[in-house]
Design an enzyme around this catalytic site. Structure first.
Site, PDB file in Angstrom:
ATOM      1  N   CYS A  54      33.927  92.334-127.614  1.00 15.34           N
ATOM      2  CA  CYS A  54      33.333  90.974-128.053  1.00 15.34           C
ATOM      3  C   CYS A  54      31.858  91.121-128.226  1.00 15.34           C
ATOM      4  O   CYS A  54      31.166  91.548-127.267  1.00 15.34           O
ATOM      5  CB  CYS A  54      33.689  89.925-127.048  1.00 15.34           C
ATOM      6  SG  CYS A  54      32.826  88.541-127.486  1.00 15.34           S
ATOM      7  N   CYS A  57      29.942  88.817-125.233  1.00 19.25           N
ATOM      8  CA  CYS A  57      30.177  88.937-123.766  1.00 19.25           C
ATOM      9  C   CYS A  57      28.945  89.734-123.184  1.00 19.25           C
ATOM     10  O   CYS A  57      28.159  90.363-124.006  1.00 19.25           O
ATOM     11  CB  CYS A  57      31.231  89.843-123.623  1.00 19.25           C
ATOM     12  SG  CYS A  57      33.074  88.770-123.397  1.00 19.25           S
ATOM     13  N   ASN A 158      31.596  75.800-134.160  1.00 19.27           N
ATOM     14  CA  ASN A 158      32.545  76.072-135.133  1.00 19.27           C
ATOM     15  C   ASN A 158      33.634  76.770-134.441  1.00 19.27           C
ATOM     16  O   ASN A 158      33.609  77.756-134.006  1.00 19.27           O
ATOM     17  CB  ASN A 158      32.379  76.719-136.275  1.00 19.27           C
ATOM     18  CG  ASN A 158      33.429  76.533-137.320  1.00 19.27           C
ATOM     19  OD1 ASN A 158      34.010  75.633-137.342  1.00 19.27           O
ATOM     20  ND2 ASN A 158      33.340  77.717-138.151  1.00 19.27           N
ATOM     21  N   SER A 166      36.550  83.495-135.450  1.00 19.92           N
ATOM     22  CA  SER A 166      37.402  84.754-135.194  1.00 19.92           C
ATOM     23  C   SER A 166      37.356  84.954-133.711  1.00 19.92           C
ATOM     24  O   SER A 166      38.266  85.624-133.207  1.00 19.92           O
ATOM     25  CB  SER A 166      37.449  85.974-136.199  1.00 19.92           C
ATOM     26  OG  SER A 166      36.169  86.327-136.164  1.00 19.92           O
ATOM     27  N   HIS A 169      35.066  83.715-127.839  1.00 24.47           N
ATOM     28  CA  HIS A 169      34.243  83.458-126.726  1.00 24.47           C
ATOM     29  C   HIS A 169      33.320  82.075-126.871  1.00 24.47           C
ATOM     30  O   HIS A 169      33.101  81.829-128.161  1.00 24.47           O
ATOM     31  CB  HIS A 169      33.427  84.624-126.817  1.00 24.47           C
ATOM     32  CG  HIS A 169      32.436  84.629-125.679  1.00 24.47           C
ATOM     33  ND1 HIS A 169      32.358  85.872-124.803  1.00 24.47           N
ATOM     34  CD2 HIS A 169      31.282  83.858-125.060  1.00 24.47           C
ATOM     35  CE1 HIS A 169      31.428  85.419-123.558  1.00 24.47           C
ATOM     36  NE2 HIS A 169      30.942  84.405-124.074  1.00 24.47           N
ATOM     37  N   GLN A 173      26.099  77.340-132.705  1.00 24.12           N
ATOM     38  CA  GLN A 173      24.915  77.792-133.279  1.00 24.12           C
ATOM     39  C   GLN A 173      24.027  76.795-133.640  1.00 24.12           C
ATOM     40  O   GLN A 173      24.368  75.538-133.488  1.00 24.12           O
ATOM     41  CB  GLN A 173      25.424  78.204-134.696  1.00 24.12           C
ATOM     42  CG  GLN A 173      26.307  79.617-134.745  1.00 24.12           C
ATOM     43  CD  GLN A 173      26.809  79.853-136.111  1.00 24.12           C
ATOM     44  OE1 GLN A 173      25.701  80.348-137.165  1.00 24.12           O
ATOM     45  NE2 GLN A 173      28.074  79.870-136.439  1.00 24.12           N
TER      46      GLN A 173
END
Ligand SMILES: [Zn+2]
Ligand SMILES: [Zn+2]
Lengths: 377, 377
Positions: A54, A57, A158, A166, A169, A173
């Site tokens: 990710c 992370c 979002n 996708s 986590h 924004q």
């Protein structure tokens, strides 16, 4: 039929959105039948607490080569693929034709990780952790909003693969821009217009110069209704989350402070911030509980475009009233979504389920997250 | 950077849509890299020419129990689950609060089967078959638009599972309503405003009373540009299909007659109808060829709200100029779509690919449908 009395739960009608000046077509006669949606919850996908692949992370390296901090609360970084570039940019050329105008845009795009845990969302965070997210939002609004050339800060989230996001986590924004975008500009113009041309006869809080505020008036009316008549999903001492009269999305939510006129996140007291975190927690939990899934949505914060600059005196942009929009696509189950297409894209948004029916469904849900309820059982 | 010259293919900017009064944010710097989209075409699903379970195929029985005619060209029927009910309806009650207004809506929803064949779309129909569809549209516009209480007729097509349309049988819809919906009302207001407050210095056709028409001026400018500079995808003697300067969707198309000011479908000559069918054929073929799939989109026809009534003299709604919008969601391949979410839903639409780049990609495609090319090879 002309002699019939109008019934908003059975007669097709349009509702007006005073924030945007647009309508929504409501077709409640199509909802008369008993609830027929699919209700089987999908098996929740077990996510790891930390995902080495990710890019959000803690400690991981992003595609651009930068390494994330080993953060323990929130973490902010500039988007490696920003939609805009920092000011100053080149000036606009004269248009080739008066109908083809160009306006250069500058600014910055930031990413905010809400929490180090890969497997949690706002719905599963503690209220105190959501308060940290709110403080981060307030910090970005002040930092970006006072930069030279920045005229607007849009904070948004979002969430969900259904929304094209996708990475699960928990993150949002912020786009900080040299111009006020279309929708907030429209809302601000309508708020100004409302303040200028209306007189308030209610005991709702008042906006700048004692003028009526569109959102103070609206929220005051909604919280004054008997619960079963209204559209309120959850309220506490300072904040309310409701399905607005003019909602387009099936389970759209408008969330705002209703006790006093508050132009921006900068002006919230500590107590009001905690109340906001509590309201966010309650609404996002009910969202997840509705179809027993991690509920997809786009959320946006609208407020004063940027903070009052040092040395400026209060200006007319204080007619803005801090609020959040939640636009979730799900309609009847974890997999059945609403599409804004066809007539809705070419003419006017349309819905079957009324705002009142949607509010009641959300209100009637448990305050305990379905995954936590599962582990408690 | 302030000394640089503005370059619309590399500097982020906003473009203004004079039809809606809204902006789109364009981020062309994100497109600088060579084309990287997936290009593997999916295997086309072979559809039967007739599907006994399709509620649109000739002779089949619909869910409501009615039987379709054994039609051989087009076929029209009233939608069994219409979003509105026929007039007259009950009057509006006084609003409970001035911010919560209700406007009753009446009308009818029709379905139009474009062709008896289950396995064809506009892209695969002969031009003469598309002419039959156009005649059907003209017929519905006149029939519904002259009914008592109807003030607006919206003709549209919603195509593709990606748009929530599960039935591939070629068909469109018409919603005829007692009010002008939000988007066409906004366009009409801006067309009126343009006619009233501009002087034309071009030799574009003129609108009513010799006043300039926004769309006549715009189309005239576009068709006058050298092909490689412009946004035109296809044009014939009367009609043009182009990616408008202010396009939101990656491969959005605006299609309109450009040789004279034409308020509605009712005023087209036979030759202009044939040219329209030709333009529809060319554009939809290129759409299918772009990613070698049956290209999903929503299409809407905007024109005079309803025909001039018998005995009425020409009124100011003749400022309307017949045009079609195509809003397709696909971005980079048959499976990679654009999502209008996050910042775009909460603030302003955004795109990376410029309108000029999109137009060039569509223009460079073959005029022969990829499935027909396959059988010819
Ligand atoms: Zn207020
Ligand atoms: Zn015209």
């Amino acid at each position: 039929m002309a002699d019939l009395e109008f019934d908003p739960t059975s007669h097709p009608h349009r509702r007006y959105n005073p924030l945007t000046g647009e309508h929504v077509l409501v077709s409640p006669h199509r909802m008369k039948r008993p609830w027929q949606g699919q209700t089987e919850p999908p098996q929740p996908t077990a996510l790891p607490r930390y995902d080495p692949k990710c890019y959000l992370c803690p400690g991981n390296t992003r595609a651009g080569g930068e390494q994330n901090a080993a953060y323990t609360q929130t973490f902010v970084f500039q988007n490696d693929y920003a939609a805009v570039l920092p000011p100053p940019g080149p000036a606009a050329p004269p248009p080739a034709h008066p109908l083809l105008t160009t306006q250069p845009v500058e600014g910055s795009c930031d990413v905010i990780c809400f929490h180090p845990r890969h497997d949690l969302t706002l719905a599963q965070l503690e209220v105190k952790d959501i308060e940290v997210v709110i403080s981060e939002w307030a910090g970005i609004y002040e930092r970006r909003g006072t930069q030279e050339g920045i005229e607007y800060v849009q904070i948004f989230e979002n969430k969900g693969a259904m929304m094209g996001c996708s990475n699960p986590h928990p993150h949002g924004q912020t786009w900080s821009l040299s111009q006020i975008p279309t929708l907030p500009a429209k809302e601000l113009a309508n708020m100004k217009q409302y303040a200028a041309s209306n007189e308030s006869t209610s005991d709702a809080p008042k906006g700048p110069s004692g003028r009526p505020c569109l959102l103070c008036e609206y929220a005051h009316y909604e919280v004054s209704l008997a619960q079963e008549e209204g559209r309120v999903v959850y309220k506490n001492e300072h904040w309310v989350g409701l399905v607005p009269w003019w909602a387009v999305w099936p389970f759209e939510i408008l969330m705002l402070p209703y006790k006093r006129h508050i132009p921006s996140i900068q002006e919230l007291t500590a107590e009001e911030k905690t109340a906001w975190a509590d309201c966010l927690s309650h609404i996002t939990k009910r969202y997840d509980n509705l179809f027993q899934c991690s509920f997809a949505y786009s959320m946006g914060i609208h407020q004063r475009p940027v903070p009052l600059r040092a040395g400026q005196s209060a200006d007319e942009e204080n007619v803005a009233h801090l609020h959040l929009h939640f636009a979730p696509p799900l309609l009847r189950s974890a997999s059945i979504r609403k599409f804004l297409v066809g007539f809705e894209l070419m003419a006017e948004p349309q819905r079957d389920l009324t705002a009142e029916q949607a509010a009641k469904r959300l209100r009637d849900l448990s305050d305990v997250h379905y995954l936590a309820a599962g582990t408690q059982a």
